[in-house]
Each structure stands twice: as C-alpha cells, then as structure tokens.
Design an enzyme around this catalytic site. Structure first.
Site, mmCIF file in Angstrom:
data_model
loop_
_atom_site.group_PDB
_atom_site.id
_atom_site.type_symbol
_atom_site.label_atom_id
_atom_site.label_comp_id
_atom_site.label_asym_id
_atom_site.label_seq_id
_atom_site.Cartn_x
_atom_site.Cartn_y
_atom_site.Cartn_z
ATOM 1 N N GLU A 174 0.819 -1.217 0.000
ATOM 2 C CA GLU A 174 0.000 0.000 0.000
ATOM 3 C C GLU A 174 0.851 1.264 0.000
ATOM 4 O O GLU A 174 0.385 2.359 0.314
ATOM 5 C CB GLU A 174 -0.959 -0.030 1.199
ATOM 6 N N HIS A 248 -4.795 1.711 6.966
ATOM 7 C CA HIS A 248 -3.385 1.991 6.697
ATOM 8 C C HIS A 248 -2.771 2.486 8.005
ATOM 9 O O HIS A 248 -3.448 3.129 8.812
ATOM 10 C CB HIS A 248 -3.214 3.100 5.644
ATOM 11 N N CYS A 368 -3.016 11.375 3.661
ATOM 12 C CA CYS A 368 -3.312 10.445 2.550
ATOM 13 C C CYS A 368 -3.124 11.122 1.216
ATOM 14 O O CYS A 368 -2.814 10.486 0.216
ATOM 15 C CB CYS A 368 -4.759 9.973 2.589
HETATM 16 O O1 SUG Z 1 -7.812 3.057 -0.090
HETATM 17 N N1 SUG Z 1 -10.582 5.212 -0.027
HETATM 18 C C1 SUG Z 1 -9.154 5.019 0.078
HETATM 19 C C2 SUG Z 1 -8.594 5.939 1.116
HETATM 20 C C3 SUG Z 1 -7.084 5.936 1.131
HETATM 21 C C4 SUG Z 1 -6.516 6.709 2.253
HETATM 22 N N2 SUG Z 1 -5.107 6.691 2.204
HETATM 23 C C5 SUG Z 1 -4.276 6.607 3.260
HETATM 24 N N3 SUG Z 1 -4.704 6.282 4.462
HETATM 25 N N4 SUG Z 1 -3.028 6.804 3.065
HETATM 26 C C6 SUG Z 1 -8.825 3.574 0.410
HETATM 27 O O2 SUG Z 1 -9.571 2.954 1.188
HETATM 28 C C7 SUG Z 1 -12.769 4.915 -1.037
HETATM 29 C C8 SUG Z 1 -13.372 5.057 -2.425
HETATM 30 C C9 SUG Z 1 -14.865 4.927 -2.403
HETATM 31 O O3 SUG Z 1 -15.425 4.279 -1.531
HETATM 32 O O4 SUG Z 1 -15.535 5.447 -3.354
HETATM 33 C C10 SUG Z 1 -11.277 4.701 -1.074
HETATM 34 O O5 SUG Z 1 -10.750 4.108 -1.973
#
Ligand code: SUG
Length: 444
Positions: A174, A248, A368
């Site tokens: 990730e 994460h 993020c």
């Molecule tokens: O991978 N959300 C992302 C959020 C990522 C956050 N990044 C970090 N923590 N570094 C994920 O879960 C949701 C998209 C949606 O539901 O439409 C999404 O992909």
C-alpha cells in the site's frame, strides 16, 4: 547541499464520488451513496497545497488517472468505441463501472514507496509503485502511477524505478502510507520503518478487516531498493487498530525527521518498537510522542484522523507543525489533546486546521493526499515535467478545476458518457499544463 521534503499532492479527479468501495475503511462505508462535489474536492486539495506553500514548503502535484478506466473495461472483454464500452459495461455491471471510475488515485500516500538516495546501496532514489492489490478499484492504479513518476523523476543517474510487486494480495503493498523514515536532516542516512498487517502465508485470524499489506511485500520493496539491514525495521500493525478502521498505518501514526507521533494502540508492543528505532538510529536521538488511549480513544483517532495529519518542518518555525483535518478540531478529545500538545514544550509547536472534507468522507485525510519525497538541490534540478507548484501554476490549476469539474456527482451518474468525455477533456488539458506528455491510455 540543501535537502528538503517535497510533498506531491494527488489532484482530486473529476469523477470523485462516494461508492463505498473500501471494506475496512469506516468513512468510505458510512458515506456510500452520498452526493459528492468533485469541484469542491479539487479546490480543497489545492487550497491545502497552497497553504503548505505559504509556510515555505516545496509543493508538487500528481495528476488524477483516466476514469473510467477503459483499459480495465477492455480487460473485462468489453469492446467497441469508448461510448460503446461504457454503455455495455454499465448495462452489465454498474458496480464494475463504479470501481473503474473511482478517483482514489488522489490519495498519493498510496502511490508508491520511495527510498531517498542516502539510504540506498546505489545512491539513487528508488520508487516502487504500490500494487494496491487489496482493493480492486485501487489495483488498477499502478501502471499510470509509474508512468507519471517516471516523467517527473527520470530514470537514470539519480532516480531508479521498479514495477509494482507481483503476487496479488499475498504481496499486497500500500505504499508510503505504511512506511516511515526517520532521520536527522533529510539528506542524512535514515531508518526505514515498514508496517505490515499480516504475513503473506499465514491465516491472520485476529483480523476482521483486511490486513492490506504483507510482511513479505515490505521486505521485497526494501530489498529491491537496496536498503541496509541495520537501518530497516519491519513491525506489524496492531490488529486492534486495523479492526477499529485503521486500514493503513498512517491513520494511527505519522513521523517527520526525528519525531514519531503515534497512538498507543498503533503497535502491539510500543516499548520494544521505540527501543528498536533508537538502536537503528545510533547517534541520533528520536523523540517519541505516544498518545495514550486515555486521552484519545482509538475510535476518536480513527473518526477525526488526528494521526493522518502532515507533520512538517517549515523554514520559519522552530518547532514542527501539524496540518490537521478540521474534524480534529470538532472532536473534543482530539482538540483538547492537540491544545495540550502545543503547550507541552515538546517538538510539535503549531497546529493548522484545514478543510479537506470531500476527501475525508472517503477516508482520506491530509496525509493520505500527499506523497513525500526527500530531494537534494541536484535532484530538484533533474526533475522532469512541471509538477512543482508556484503561485502561477496553482492559480492555473484552480481555474482549470473550476472550469471542468461538476459540483454534484452520484453513483447513478457514473454511466454517463458525457462525464467520461468531460473528464478526458480535463485530463488532456492537465497533461499540457503539467508538461506530462501522453500518460493516459486514451492519449496513446
Ligand atoms: O484506499 N478510499 C481510500 C482511502 C485511502 C486513504 N489513504 C491513506 N490512508 N493513506 C482507500 O480505502 C474509497 C473510495 C470509495 O469508496 O468510493 C477509497 O478508496
């Protein structure tokens, strides 16, 4: 030679929406079906970038990807013109179209893991785009991510690029969201801390939500970057944190230089971890700011995204600054904690609250939205493209987003061929603004 940390923020894409795609991400599930405002989203992101610039930080951007991904739909067997592909995919499976239309590439903390040149065996900065294998909608990101990174950081004497790890969820990676680097100055040798959720070949029966990153994936990235064994640590994320929605590690921990700000429940055995980091750092003392659950319950940390803040060293302030989402100010325990932290005489002396709610509703806070890269003056001169912001470029991007983006988007809109065409037109123009050349499949 001067070194700096450059934050490359993901530009929110024109198809930003709430499809509830990420199991284990509490905000994504909770806001499924809500009306999104992509225009507000892109402007909030640019506002954050502008704020960091105003603090004297060097700030870059990474473009959104082409969505819907026609490459992905073709791989599912859909054929014909772009409009025909979208129409037949929409008729067959709106859920599939939602997955290939997600704007999740905005969260560039997941774009790649980066090891700067002082840490690597060959003295180059190494990039591995994350395979994001745990979630289908994100697993399709890495080829375009890699193209973009290769444009900005040209392969050669200074920069080295790897492909994403093969091996599907067994090798789930990730990116920087599960990686911290400790150092004195950015140009000094650092210690890399990789955080994983599970072993690739074990049944992690203590997890109710997916452990997206595996130990084997982290080891493979460290190996191919040529990191030194004594300067590389691997630690498991506390299953309690994953099960509470910290999908994460950057939802419960953030570092900058010699400071580690993290929640007591982020790791099973924080005392041992602090000792291991201290030993690996040798002469350089690390300052740990461990936040007790009695002050901030884990649920409040996940809800407010206290730890998904950017912890930065600005040129004009003595202490470090936290760039926090407004939700932290609205959550009593986290607000009280931050107020106390600033007057505690510790390394963190400033807190700036910013509104990134469009992203937060999908589980993406300030940290993020950014990919950190430690770069020397010489590295800066070797950059390609036009991705480092100045006032003129940020104004151009604001005008571009205001012109092209819709202010309302729902799940039912994702099959709309006009949305696809508008989005591709916007991205085509963006590649010209950022001097990226043809990075998208629709441009090939
Ligand atoms: O991978 N959300 C992302 C959020 C990522 C956050 N990044 C970090 N923590 N570094 C994920 O879960 C949701 C998209 C949606 O539901 O439409 C999404 O992909």
């Amino acid at each position: 030679m001067a070194w700096r940390e450059v934050n490359f923020d993901g530009i929110v894409g024109p198809t930003h929406n709430y499809a509830g795609l990420s199991y284990g991400n509490v905000a994504s599930a909770k806001n499924r079906g809500e009306v999104a405002n992509p225009r507000e989203g892109v402007l909030q992101g640019l506002e954050k970038a502008q704020h960091l610039m105003s603090l004297g930080m060097t700030q870059g951007v990474l473009p959104p990807h082409d969505r819907p991904s026609l490459r992905a739909l073709r791989a599912h067997g859909f054929t014909g013109s772009d409009r025909e592909i979208l129409a037949s995919a929409w008729a067959a499976s709106p859920a599939l179209v939602a997955n290939v239309t997600s704007s999740a590439t905005m969260w560039t903390a997941n774009a790649a893991t980066i090891s700067p040149s002082p840490d690597t065996a060959d003295g180059r900065t190494h990039f591995t785009p994350a395979n994001l294998a745990a979630m289908y909608h994100r697993s399709i990101e890495w080829p375009v991510t890699s193209r973009v990174l290769r444009k900005i950081f040209p392969e050669g004497e200074r920069f080295a690029h790897h492909d994403a790890l093969e091996g599907g969820t067994h090798m789930g990676d990730e990116g920087a969201a599960n990686h911290n680097r400790f150092c004195d100055d950015y140009g000094g040798e650092g210690v890399a801390l990789f955080v994983f959720g599970r072993g690739a070949f074990e049944n992690a029966s203590d997890l109710t939500y997916p452990g997206r990153q595996t130990l084997e994936a982290s080891r493979a990235v460290a190996r191919q970057h040529g990191l030194r064994d004594k300067k590389t640590l691997f630690v498991r994320q506390n299953p309690v944190a994953i099960n509470a929605g910290a999908f994460h590690n950057d939802v419960v921990a953030v570092s900058n230089r010699d400071v580690f700000f993290y929640h007591e429940d982020a790791f099973v055995d924080p005392d041992t971890l602090e000792r291991d980091i201290t030993v690996a750092m040798g002469e350089i003392p690390v300052r740990f700011v461990r936040v007790p659950r009695a002050a901030v319950p884990l649920a409040d940390a996940v809800k407010s995204y206290l730890f998904n803040s950017q912890l930065i060293s600005t040129p004009d302030r003595d202490g470090m600054t936290l760039i926090l989402p407004s939700e932290v100010a609205e959550t009593p325990s986290t607000k009280a904690y931050v107020d106390g932290l600033l007057s505690s005489g510790g390394p963190i002396t400033n807190a700036d609250y910013l509104d990134v709610r469009q992203s937060m509703r999908n589980g993406g806070g300030p940290a993020c939205l950014r990919l950190r890269v430690a770069l020397s003056d010489d590295d800066m001169s070797a950059l390609g493209a036009n991705a480092v912001l100045n006032q003129e470029l940020i104004s151009e991007l604001q005008a571009w987003g205001s012109k092209h983006y819709r202010d309302r988007l729902m799940a039912d809109d994702l099959g709309d061929p006009l949305l696809m065409e508008e989005s591709f037109a916007a991205l085509d123009e963006l590649t010209q603004i950022l001097h990226l050349g043809s990075i998208y499949d629709f441009q090939q």
